[in-house]
Each structure stands twice: as structure tokens, then as C-alpha cells.
Write a protein that holds these residues in place. Structure first.
Motif, mmCIF file in Angstrom:
data_model
loop_
_atom_site.group_PDB
_atom_site.id
_atom_site.type_symbol
_atom_site.label_atom_id
_atom_site.label_comp_id
_atom_site.label_asym_id
_atom_site.label_seq_id
_atom_site.Cartn_x
_atom_site.Cartn_y
_atom_site.Cartn_z
ATOM 1 N N VAL A 63 15.156 -6.295 36.537
ATOM 2 C CA VAL A 63 13.793 -6.422 37.070
ATOM 3 C C VAL A 63 13.781 -7.715 37.880
ATOM 4 C CG1 VAL A 63 12.932 -7.522 34.934
ATOM 5 C CG2 VAL A 63 11.326 -6.447 36.513
ATOM 6 N N ARG A 64 13.211 -7.666 39.086
ATOM 7 C CA ARG A 64 13.379 -8.820 39.976
ATOM 8 C C ARG A 64 12.288 -8.834 41.035
ATOM 9 N NH1 ARG A 64 14.216 -6.143 44.136
ATOM 10 N NH2 ARG A 64 14.224 -8.030 45.414
ATOM 11 N N GLY A 65 12.285 -9.884 41.845
ATOM 12 C CA GLY A 65 11.290 -9.984 42.909
ATOM 13 C C GLY A 65 10.055 -10.706 42.416
ATOM 14 N N ALA A 66 9.649 -11.738 43.131
ATOM 15 C CA ALA A 66 8.635 -12.655 42.619
ATOM 16 C C ALA A 66 7.387 -11.988 42.032
ATOM 17 C CB ALA A 66 8.265 -13.661 43.724
ATOM 18 N N PRO A 67 6.643 -11.172 42.777
ATOM 19 C CA PRO A 67 5.413 -10.619 42.176
ATOM 20 C C PRO A 67 5.689 -9.786 40.926
ATOM 21 C CG PRO A 67 5.386 -10.332 44.541
ATOM 22 C CD PRO A 67 6.762 -10.789 44.186
ATOM 23 N N ALA A 97 13.571 -17.950 32.295
ATOM 24 C CA ALA A 97 14.578 -16.921 32.610
ATOM 25 C C ALA A 97 15.112 -17.080 34.032
ATOM 26 C CB ALA A 97 13.987 -15.538 32.406
ATOM 27 N N ARG A 98 14.204 -17.406 34.995
ATOM 28 C CA ARG A 98 14.640 -17.681 36.374
ATOM 29 C C ARG A 98 13.713 -18.757 36.929
ATOM 30 N NH1 ARG A 98 15.606 -12.888 40.365
ATOM 31 N NH2 ARG A 98 17.044 -14.390 41.321
ATOM 32 N N PRO A 99 14.252 -19.815 37.545
ATOM 33 C CA PRO A 99 13.456 -21.011 37.825
ATOM 34 C C PRO A 99 12.705 -21.023 39.152
ATOM 35 C CG PRO A 99 15.749 -21.424 38.346
ATOM 36 C CD PRO A 99 15.686 -20.023 37.787
ATOM 37 N N HIS A 172 15.155 -9.072 55.197
ATOM 38 C CA HIS A 172 16.245 -9.647 54.396
ATOM 39 C C HIS A 172 15.906 -9.457 52.919
ATOM 40 C CE1 HIS A 172 19.699 -12.357 54.003
ATOM 41 N NE2 HIS A 172 19.034 -13.071 53.132
ATOM 42 N N CYS A 173 16.915 -9.165 52.107
ATOM 43 C CA CYS A 173 16.737 -8.904 50.685
ATOM 44 C C CYS A 173 15.864 -7.664 50.495
ATOM 45 C CB CYS A 173 16.159 -10.138 49.980
ATOM 46 S SG CYS A 173 16.415 -10.082 48.203
ATOM 47 N N ASN A 174 15.072 -7.653 49.424
ATOM 48 C CA ASN A 174 14.233 -6.472 49.150
ATOM 49 C C ASN A 174 12.832 -6.941 48.787
ATOM 50 O OD1 ASN A 174 13.290 -4.634 46.490
ATOM 51 N ND2 ASN A 174 13.659 -3.547 48.394
ATOM 52 N N GLY A 184 4.748 -3.531 47.783
ATOM 53 C CA GLY A 184 5.563 -4.695 48.081
ATOM 54 C C GLY A 184 4.872 -5.706 48.968
ATOM 55 N N THR A 185 5.693 -6.563 49.572
ATOM 56 C CA THR A 185 5.143 -7.605 50.433
ATOM 57 C C THR A 185 5.587 -7.338 51.875
ATOM 58 O OG1 THR A 185 7.028 -9.047 49.959
ATOM 59 C CG2 THR A 185 5.125 -9.275 48.527
ATOM 60 N N ALA A 186 6.717 -7.919 52.294
ATOM 61 C CA ALA A 186 7.149 -7.737 53.681
ATOM 62 C C ALA A 186 7.458 -6.278 53.995
ATOM 63 C CB ALA A 186 8.379 -8.613 53.968
ATOM 64 N N LEU A 211 23.449 -7.825 47.271
ATOM 65 C CA LEU A 211 23.195 -6.642 48.096
ATOM 66 C C LEU A 211 21.832 -5.995 47.838
ATOM 67 C CD1 LEU A 211 26.787 -5.078 47.907
ATOM 68 C CD2 LEU A 211 25.893 -6.672 49.628
ATOM 69 N N GLN A 212 20.795 -6.792 47.676
ATOM 70 C CA GLN A 212 19.465 -6.219 47.497
ATOM 71 C C GLN A 212 19.037 -5.404 48.722
ATOM 72 O OE1 GLN A 212 20.318 -9.347 46.618
ATOM 73 N NE2 GLN A 212 19.004 -10.208 45.023
ATOM 74 N N GLY A 213 19.505 -5.821 49.908
ATOM 75 C CA GLY A 213 19.142 -5.057 51.101
ATOM 76 C C GLY A 213 19.816 -3.702 51.131
ATOM 77 N N ALA A 252 8.841 -14.097 49.779
ATOM 78 C CA ALA A 252 8.985 -15.481 49.313
ATOM 79 C C ALA A 252 9.008 -15.499 47.791
ATOM 80 C CB ALA A 252 7.832 -16.352 49.822
ATOM 81 N N ASP A 253 9.644 -16.510 47.267
ATOM 82 C CA ASP A 253 9.679 -16.706 45.822
ATOM 83 C C ASP A 253 8.832 -17.891 45.389
ATOM 84 O OD1 ASP A 253 12.293 -15.212 46.606
ATOM 85 O OD2 ASP A 253 11.950 -14.824 44.470
ATOM 86 N N ARG A 254 8.686 -18.835 46.262
ATOM 87 C CA ARG A 254 7.795 -19.965 46.017
ATOM 88 C C ARG A 254 7.477 -20.596 47.359
ATOM 89 N NH1 ARG A 254 7.135 -23.655 41.167
ATOM 90 N NH2 ARG A 254 8.702 -22.300 40.193
ATOM 91 N N ALA A 262 10.628 -20.941 49.869
ATOM 92 C CA ALA A 262 11.862 -20.609 49.142
ATOM 93 C C ALA A 262 11.983 -19.097 49.133
ATOM 94 C CB ALA A 262 11.816 -21.141 47.717
ATOM 95 N N ASN A 263 13.099 -18.596 49.606
ATOM 96 C CA ASN A 263 13.340 -17.171 49.625
ATOM 97 C C ASN A 263 14.838 -16.924 49.538
ATOM 98 O OD1 ASN A 263 12.018 -14.495 49.834
ATOM 99 N ND2 ASN A 263 13.278 -14.302 51.687
ATOM 100 N N LYS A 264 15.195 -15.650 49.398
ATOM 101 C CA LYS A 264 16.601 -15.295 49.228
ATOM 102 C C LYS A 264 17.511 -16.016 50.205
ATOM 103 C CE LYS A 264 17.787 -13.272 46.687
ATOM 104 N NZ LYS A 264 18.100 -13.951 45.434
ATOM 105 N N VAL A 265 18.642 -16.486 49.684
ATOM 106 C CA VAL A 265 19.596 -17.216 50.519
ATOM 107 C C VAL A 265 19.962 -16.387 51.747
ATOM 108 C CG1 VAL A 265 21.616 -16.343 49.237
ATOM 109 C CG2 VAL A 265 21.741 -18.547 50.468
#
Ligand SMILES: CSC[C@H]1O[C@H](OP(=O)(O)O)[C@H](O)[C@@H]1O
Length: 381
Positions: A63-67, A97-99, A172-174, A184-186, A211-213, A252-254, A262-265
Motif C-alpha cells: 500500500v503506497r502513495g501519500a493520500p 513506517a515511512r518518513p 512520473h511514478c504513480n 488519484g492526484t496527477a 517501477l511504479q510507472g 507529491a509526498d510532502r 518532495a516527490n518520487k526520485v
């Protein structure tokens, strides 16, 4: 170059995705997650009966992705409250769990605050658990509503910034339904463009190393019948150079108080390319991703993940420090690797930030604060 004008049928609605849901079987409540580490090959579910199982799912990006992390964190606190686990301990484990994604802490603290407030008002454990679950459900619903509003604001912005009425968007990313209570967002903006017949091409960065994309955004784009092409991250530059990108859309993540994102590298290099090629670089995120208590990008903790995610092709992704086995080496055994999960884009490289409360462009701290002041989201320090 891929056929630029190939259009998939607009409005080919995919069956709804059950990304995360609360269930109450006879043996007790559980959180059911679509296991994103198994996509796109397998649509399998993880059933979390306790908080340690949910923490592991977060760390391995099942399970992932900021929201969605915020929603999962809130339900995790509810799971602890309803099942009689130590809520304070559960909240601590979930928050750590994730910062980087601020939403995780927001969702956890919001649900925990509801729990403690219920007890303070004299509620018994069962009632306090019910109140906590109601707060998690409210956050879930609010995020779905925010997703729809961002999609509308984002498409209006694209129509304003990009001429021609048919957009070639790079992402970029998912950032679709797999990160959200809604679409979702974007990616929700791109889906909206597609449904309106204004998506000429969706360029999908594969997004190494996890490889989220390739695995997730391509999966969602296919389900939505969108005209999309996958590319390696290092091919994006040549697309800009060929004039094939009308706008970049990322999540974005933050977002810090000064508008640093802050977003996926790999997001920061895209922002530099967009600036050089005069292409709009648009960040789409709910106000729950804005962290006014973090002053700037340098103050954001960037998650460093196991180097084995870079030196091996391995799924499911490894949690930080997980030195498990089973990956296919793509570098000599023992190779050290640099593996930041995110990077920071400064506000001067961001054309606009789209939230459910509206759009700011240019990006300023004052504009961000004003947007957040409009938000009906419960404020949790
Ligand atoms: C809009 S939330 C999606 C956001 O989260 C992703 O990170 P991860 O896959 O590690 O959870 C990435 O940064 C996306 O932009």
C-alpha cells in the motif's frame, strides 16, 4: 516515435478498483488491501488483521502513495482501537513506517485524536473504537472528493496553459486510484483530459527502481483506455528536446511551507528539463500533503531505501534494511547503491500547485498558506 494520434475510446470506464477497504468478518475487523507489489501481473489482496501486518505492507509498498498512506494509517489506528490493541503504540509504529509522505502522519494523528477525544468525553472502548473508525471513513471520503476537485482544477489549468486542445502529458511514478480514495492526484487530471477527449498522449516514466510507472501507471492507463506510451526515465530528456511534451504532471509526498516539493526520485530532473524547455511543471496534491510546519525542502526527511532495490530486480520491494534474497542481480554482488525514494524540487521550478481548494501559480509560501486556510480538512498539529 509512437503513433501520436492513436486515440483509445474515450470514456472506456474500467471496473472500479478496490484499493483498500474495511471489512468486519465474524472473526473480527480487518483492512483489505490490493497488494500493489504484485501488480500488474496479479490482482491479489492482503488481509491485515493487526497493525504490524499493516506496517509491513506500508514498508514494502503493498500500500503506497501519500493520500492512500494517510487513509491506511487512519484505518490502522481504528483497527487497533476496535480490536483492543494499544492505540498509542499502534500510532507510533504506523507514523514511523515511512518518513516522507506527510499524509501518513496526518491520517494517524487525526484518527488517534478522535479516539482520545472520545475517551476524554467518557466513551467506553467500544464507542471510542467506533468513533475512530468513523474518522477514518470521513478521511477516506474527503480524499475521494478532493481527487475529483483536483481533476477539474487541473484540466482547467492545462486548457489555459497548453494551446491546441489536445495534450501530451508526461507523468512520473504513480498518482492514480492506487494512491487515493478517489481517482488519484496527477493521473486523475490526465484521466479527466482523456474523458474530455483532450489527451493526445500520456508519456509514462517507468520510475526506477521500483517501477511504479511501468507496473502501476501503465496498468491504470490501460484500464482507463488511455493513449499511453512507457519510457525509461532516461529517455524523458529526448522527448522534451523533440518538443513532444506539453506539460509535466506529478504528485507529491510532502510540500513544505515555502512550496518545495518532495516527490518520487527523478521528479527534480524533470523540473529542470521542463524549465529549460519552457514546459509547464504541474504538481497535483491535496492540502493534506502540505506541511506548513516544515519550513523548506532542506527540512524534509527523504526516505533512504535498501540498496538491493537498485542492485537487484526484485519484488516485492524490500523494506529499509531488508537484506532478503531472491532478486536477480543487475550489479556485482556486494555493490553499494544510493537509493533515495524521493527528491526535492524547489518552488521556483514549479509552474503551479493544484489542490482541491484551487491552484497557486507562481508558487509562494503565502499562496500555499492561503489555500490551506480554505481547507475543511481537520487541522492536526
Ligand atoms: C500522490 S501520492 C503518489 C506519490 O507517492 C509515490 O511514492 P511511493 O510510490 O514511494 O509511495 C510517489 O512519490 C508519488 O508521486
Amino acid at each position: 516515435m509512437a503513433d501520436q494520434d492513436a486515440q483509445s475510446p474515450v470514456g472506456s470506464e474500467p471496473a472500479g478498483l478496490s484499493v483498500l477497504r474495511w471489512e468486519e468478518p465474524p472473526e473480527g475487523p480487518v483492512l483489505v488491501l490490493l497488494d500493489q507489489t504484485r501488480l500488474p501481473a496479479e490482482e491479489t489482496e492482503l488481509v491485515c488483521t493487526d497493525v504490524p501486518a499493516l506496517v509491513d505492507a506500508i514498508r514494502t509498498l503493498a500500500v503506497r502513495g501519500a493520500p492512500l498512506l494517510g487513509i491506511a494509517g487512519a484505518y490502522g489506528v481504528a483497527l487497533a482501537a476496535v480490536r483492543g490493541f494499544d492505540v498509542a503504540e499502534a500510532a507510533g509504529l504506523l507514523e514511523q513506517a515511512r518518513p516522507t509522505a506527510v499524509n501518513l502522519g496526518y491520517g494517524v494523528r487525526r484518527a488517534a485524536a478522535a479516539y482520545w477525544a472520545a475517551l476524554d468525553k467518557g466513551a467506553g472502548p467500544e464507542q471510542a473504537g467506533a468513533v475512530t473508525l468513523a474518522e477514518a471513513r470521513a478521511l477516506h471520503r474527503e480524499d475521494a472528493e478532493a481527487s475529483g476537485r483536483m481533476a477539474r482544477f487541473g484540466l482547467d489549468l492545462l486548457d489555459e496553459l497548453v494551446s491546441g486542445g489536445s495534450h501530451r502529458l508526461l507523468t512520473h511514478c504513480n498518482t492514480g486510484a492506487l494512491v487515493s480514495g478517489g481517482e488519484g492526484t496527477a493521473l486523475a487530471v490526465a484521466i479527466g483530459a482523456h474523458r474530455a477527449g483532450r489527451l493526445r498522449r500520456l508519456w509514462v516514466d517507468e520510475t526506477r527502481p521500483l517501477l511504479q510507472g511501468a507496473r502501476l501507471t501503465a496498468y491504470e492507463a490501460a484500464r482507463n483506455g488511455m493513449p499511453y506510451s512507457l519510457l525509461t526515465d532516461n529517455a524523458a530528456g529526448s522527448l522534451f528536446a523533440a518538443g513532444e511534451v506539453d506539460a509535466v504532471l506529478i504528485g507529491a509526498d510532502r510540500i513544505a511551507a515555502d512550496g518545495s516539493v518532495a516527490n518520487k526520485v527523478g521528479s527534480y530532473p524533470l523540473a529542470v528539463l521542463a524549465k529549460y524547455h519552457h514546459v509547464p511543471f504541474i504538481v497535483v496534491a491535496p492540502t493534506t500533503t502540505v506541511d506548513l510546519l516544515t519550513a523548506d525542502g532542506a527540512s524534509i526527511t527523504v526516505e533512504q531505501r535498501s540498496g538491493r532495490e537498485v542492485t537487484e530486480l526484485t519484488f516485492p520491494p524490500r523494506g529499509a534494511g531488508d537484506e532478503g534474497t531472491g532478486g536477480v542481480p543487475v550489479a556485482p554482488v556486494g555493490t553499494q547503491a544510493y537509493n533515495p525514494a524521493f527528491d526535492i524540487t524547489p518552488p521556483e521550478l514549479v509552474t503551479a500547485i493544484v489542490t482541491e481548494e484551487g491552484v497557486i501559480s507562481p508558487v509562494t509560501g503565502a499562496g500555499l498558506a492561503e489555500l490551506c486556510a480554505r481547507s475543511s480538512q481537520v487541522t492536526i498539529s
